[in-house]
Design a protein around this motif. Structure first.
Motif, short mmCIF file in Angstrom:
data_model
loop_
_atom_site.label_atom_id
_atom_site.label_comp_id
_atom_site.label_asym_id
_atom_site.label_seq_id
_atom_site.Cartn_x
_atom_site.Cartn_y
_atom_site.Cartn_z
N ALA A 163 -2.13 6.23 10.93
CA ALA A 163 -3.05 5.30 10.22
C ALA A 163 -3.68 5.97 9.21
O ALA A 163 -3.72 5.24 8.09
N PHE A 164 -4.26 7.30 9.17
CA PHE A 164 -4.95 7.71 8.10
C PHE A 164 -4.08 8.10 6.99
O PHE A 164 -4.39 7.98 5.93
N ILE A 165 -2.58 8.49 7.30
CA ILE A 165 -1.68 8.95 6.53
C ILE A 165 -1.25 7.62 5.78
O ILE A 165 -1.36 7.64 4.23
N ASP A 166 -1.20 6.58 6.35
CA ASP A 166 -0.81 5.16 5.74
C ASP A 166 -2.10 5.04 4.79
O ASP A 166 -1.88 4.39 3.65
N GLN A 167 -3.26 5.20 5.02
CA GLN A 167 -4.36 4.78 4.20
C GLN A 167 -4.37 5.67 2.98
O GLN A 167 -4.44 5.13 1.80
N LEU A 168 -4.01 6.72 3.12
CA LEU A 168 -4.04 7.97 2.06
C LEU A 168 -2.91 7.49 1.00
O LEU A 168 -3.28 7.61 -0.23
N VAL A 169 -1.93 7.08 1.46
CA VAL A 169 -0.51 6.81 0.60
C VAL A 169 -1.06 5.33 0.01
O VAL A 169 -0.77 5.40 -1.08
N GLN A 170 -1.45 4.44 0.70
CA GLN A 170 -2.12 3.37 -0.15
C GLN A 170 -2.74 3.53 -1.02
O GLN A 170 -2.69 2.81 -2.07
N LYS A 171 -3.87 4.46 -0.75
CA LYS A 171 -4.73 4.55 -1.82
C LYS A 171 -4.40 5.20 -3.06
O LYS A 171 -4.65 4.93 -4.13
N PHE A 172 -3.64 6.40 -3.06
CA PHE A 172 -3.44 7.24 -4.13
C PHE A 172 -1.86 7.38 -4.20
O PHE A 172 -1.52 8.02 -5.37
N LYS A 173 -1.03 6.81 -3.47
CA LYS A 173 0.20 6.67 -4.14
C LYS A 173 1.12 7.94 -4.47
O LYS A 173 1.65 7.99 -5.37
N PRO A 174 1.03 8.93 -3.50
CA PRO A 174 1.65 10.08 -3.76
C PRO A 174 3.14 10.25 -3.82
O PRO A 174 3.91 9.12 -3.07
N LEU A 175 3.81 10.99 -4.45
CA LEU A 175 5.28 11.09 -4.07
C LEU A 175 5.78 11.58 -3.03
O LEU A 175 6.76 11.01 -2.47
N GLN A 176 5.15 12.54 -2.44
CA GLN A 176 5.55 13.26 -1.18
C GLN A 176 4.10 13.88 -0.55
O GLN A 176 3.07 14.42 -1.55
N ILE A 177 4.24 14.03 0.62
CA ILE A 177 3.00 14.64 1.30
C ILE A 177 3.74 15.84 2.16
O ILE A 177 4.52 15.58 2.93
N PHE A 178 3.12 17.08 2.09
CA PHE A 178 3.73 18.30 3.06
C PHE A 178 2.71 18.86 3.69
O PHE A 178 1.43 18.89 3.23
#
Length: 120
Positions: A18-33
Motif C-alpha cells: 500500500a505504501f509503494i502504491d502511494q509512492l508511485v501515485q505521488k511521484f510516478k517513478p519509471l522503476q523502483i529497485f
C-alpha cells in the motif's frame, strides 16, 4: 467467510505494498529497485505489560525518475511521514543519469540494475 489471522510478515507485506502504491501515485517513478531489506521481530512481555509482537522491516530503495530534477528530499520526507513499520532510505536518480553511470562502469548501479528480481 472465515476470518484469517495473518502473520506479522504477511500483514507487513500488505502495508508495504500500500505504501509503494502511494509512492508511485505521488511521484510516478519509471522503476523502483529494492537493494537492501532487513527484517526483525521484537517480542515484548513482562509482568507489567501485555505480550506484544512487533515486526519491522527496513529497506533501501532506488527510485528511477524520468526527469533530472532532484526530488530526493521530497521523496524522503513523504516516506518518513507515511512508513511507520521500519525505515526506508530512498535514492532518486534520473534514468539518463543511471544509464551514463552504468556506461562509466559504476559498480553500484550495475549491481542494483542487474538484480532484476528485486525490482518492485
Amino acid at each position: 467467510m472465515e476470518l484469517q489471522i495473518l502473520s506479522p510478515a504477511e500483514d507487513h507485506a500488505i502495508y508495504f505494498r500500500a505504501f509503494i502504491d502511494q509512492l508511485v501515485q505521488k511521484f510516478k517513478p519509471l522503476q523502483i529497485f529494492s537493494f537492501f531489506k532487513n527484517t526483525y521481530t521484537q517480542d515484548d512481555q513482562g509482568c507489567f505489560k501485555e505480550k506484544a509482537d512487533t515486526f519491522h522491516c527496513n529497506y533501501c530503495l532506488l527510485l528511477v525518475t524520468e526527469s533530472n530534477t532532484r526530488i530526493d528530499h521530497e521523496v524522503q520526507d513523504f516516506t518518513n511521514g507515511n512508513y511507520k513499520q521500519g525505515v526506508i532510505t530512498i535514492l532518486c536518480h534520473a534514468k539518463e543519469a543511471i544509464e551514463e553511470a552504468i556506461i562509466a562502469n559504476n559498480r553500484f548501479f550495475i549491481t542494483v540494475c542487474n538484480s532484476t528480481g528485486d525490482a518492485l
